[in-house]
Design an enzyme around this catalytic site. Structure first.
Site, PDB file in Angstrom:
ATOM      1  N   ARG A 163      15.208   6.481  50.376  1.00 15.90           N
ATOM      2  CA  ARG A 163      16.152   7.549  50.725  1.00 15.90           C
ATOM      3  C   ARG A 163      15.816   8.902  50.103  1.00 15.90           C
ATOM      4  O   ARG A 163      16.352   9.922  50.526  1.00 15.90           O
ATOM      5  CB  ARG A 163      17.600   7.173  50.375  1.00 15.90           C
ATOM      6  CG  ARG A 163      18.135   6.016  51.209  1.00 15.90           C
ATOM      7  CD  ARG A 163      19.563   5.667  50.844  1.00 15.90           C
ATOM      8  NE  ARG A 163      20.496   6.690  51.254  1.00 15.90           N
ATOM      9  CZ  ARG A 163      21.763   6.743  50.829  1.00 15.90           C
ATOM     10  NH1 ARG A 163      22.218   5.855  49.973  1.00 15.90           N
ATOM     11  NH2 ARG A 163      22.556   7.699  51.258  1.00 15.90           N
ATOM     12  N   ASP A 164      14.954   8.942  49.092  1.00 13.97           N
ATOM     13  CA  ASP A 164      14.456  10.209  48.532  1.00 13.97           C
ATOM     14  C   ASP A 164      12.940  10.090  48.382  1.00 13.97           C
ATOM     15  O   ASP A 164      12.383  10.328  47.310  1.00 13.97           O
ATOM     16  CB  ASP A 164      15.109  10.503  47.179  1.00 13.97           C
ATOM     17  CG  ASP A 164      16.566  10.879  47.297  1.00 13.97           C
ATOM     18  OD1 ASP A 164      16.878  11.790  48.082  1.00 13.97           O
ATOM     19  OD2 ASP A 164      17.399  10.253  46.620  1.00 13.97           O
ATOM     20  N   PHE A 165      12.294   9.748  49.462  1.00 13.34           N
ATOM     21  CA  PHE A 165      10.888   9.350  49.433  1.00 13.34           C
ATOM     22  C   PHE A 165       9.979  10.572  49.523  1.00 13.34           C
ATOM     23  O   PHE A 165       9.267  10.777  50.507  1.00 13.34           O
ATOM     24  CB  PHE A 165      10.634   8.396  50.599  1.00 13.34           C
ATOM     25  CG  PHE A 165       9.533   7.406  50.387  1.00 13.34           C
ATOM     26  CD1 PHE A 165       9.477   6.612  49.253  1.00 13.34           C
ATOM     27  CD2 PHE A 165       8.551   7.234  51.353  1.00 13.34           C
ATOM     28  CE1 PHE A 165       8.475   5.677  49.087  1.00 13.34           C
ATOM     29  CE2 PHE A 165       7.540   6.300  51.207  1.00 13.34           C
ATOM     30  CZ  PHE A 165       7.506   5.514  50.063  1.00 13.34           C
TER      31      PHE A 165
END
Length: 274
Positions: A163-165
């Site tokens: 999700r915060d890649f």
């Protein structure tokens, strides 16, 4: 639930009903937001990172529900479970020391996760920052692209999405020196897992979100279409033609969302590298 070495529990006066003095530990604060604080601190001559959650309040929870948004991250459990899962599937990440949770009210329960400090590392965001003007060796660039694609493929195959890649959440091992990174021996650590999700299978939407995050954070590095095709080939574990043509809609979504975010942040059109 509290999982910590005995010496930690004794030092911080922790028991099954009280976190004792742990939440008052002093250190270098890396981030602080409503209900969550991340800091680096020292304990017995070693450095650790702690994420301490104190609840986001009913106001934020209700606001997300009213706006049809996903619930906010309420505690450290996501990160703890993600660390365990990454370790099981062989992805390098932070080494966990312990986890704890007290209370049941979703708006106010307390929780924490503590990990060992990752020494001698640099974020890929910083390591690659000057690539557009000072390109790395082709071998090093190819090796990093392959390793990132392998990590992306492996977490998604195992039901994990980050999700915060972004590149800032990959740490590169530089223990032999910043200028001595061996393309044949790349080691990357995936970090900042507090928003990670774990399922039996990673849905299309969340795979695309992770990959568009990578694309967005690498758009100004001077990458070429050949670089992107190399990523696609490794990510889908097939030949280039199949990776692109049979997944045309996936790449369309990835590019569209990455371009939209780039325009929103930088107020200009992004380079077209896909």
């Amino acid at each position: 639930m509290i999982v910590l070495p005995k010496e930690w529990k004794a030092y911080w006066k922790i028991n099954e009903n009280d976190f004792g003095e742990l939440f008052n530990v002093k250190g270098e604060i890396f981030s602080s937001s409503q209900g969550r604080k991340t800091l680096r601190f020292k304990f017995k001559d070693k450095y650790y990172f702690g994420k301490f959650h104190t609840g986001v309040g009913w106001g934020k929870i209700i606001k997300n529900i009213v706006q049809f948004r996903r619930p906010p991250v309420l505690g450290a459990e996501n990160e703890w479970k993600a660390l365990e899962k990454l370790d099981r599937i062989g992805i390098d990440t932070m080494q966990a020391v312990g986890y704890g949770r007290l209370g049941w009210n979703p708006a106010s329960y307390q929780s924490f996760v503590i990990t060992h400090e990752l020494k001698d590392t640099i974020t890929l965001e910083n390591f690659c920052r000057d690539w557009a003007d000072n390109p790395p060796s082709p071998e090093l660039k190819r090796s990093l692209i392959r390793e990132i694609a392998k990590i992306a493929r492996k977490i998604h195959e195992n039901g994990i999405n980050h999700r915060d890649f972004y590149l800032c959440h990959f740490l590169l091992d530089i223990s032999k020196g910043l200028d001595a990174v061996d393309p044949k021996n790349i080691r990357l650590f995936l970090v900042d897992l507090h928003r990670a999700q774990i399922r039996s299978k990673t849905p299309f939407r969340w795979r695309a979100k992770d990959v568009f995050g990578l694309l967005f954070s690498s758009m100004d590095l001077g990458l070429t279409q050949r670089d992107m095709m190399r990523f696609a080939r490794v990510y889908f574990n097939t030949d280039t033609k199949t990776a692109l043509t049979e997944n045309r809609f996936f790449w369309w979504v990835v590019q569209k969302r990455a371009h939209r975010l780039y325009r929103k942040i930088f107020k200009k059109d992004p380079p077209d590298i896909l």
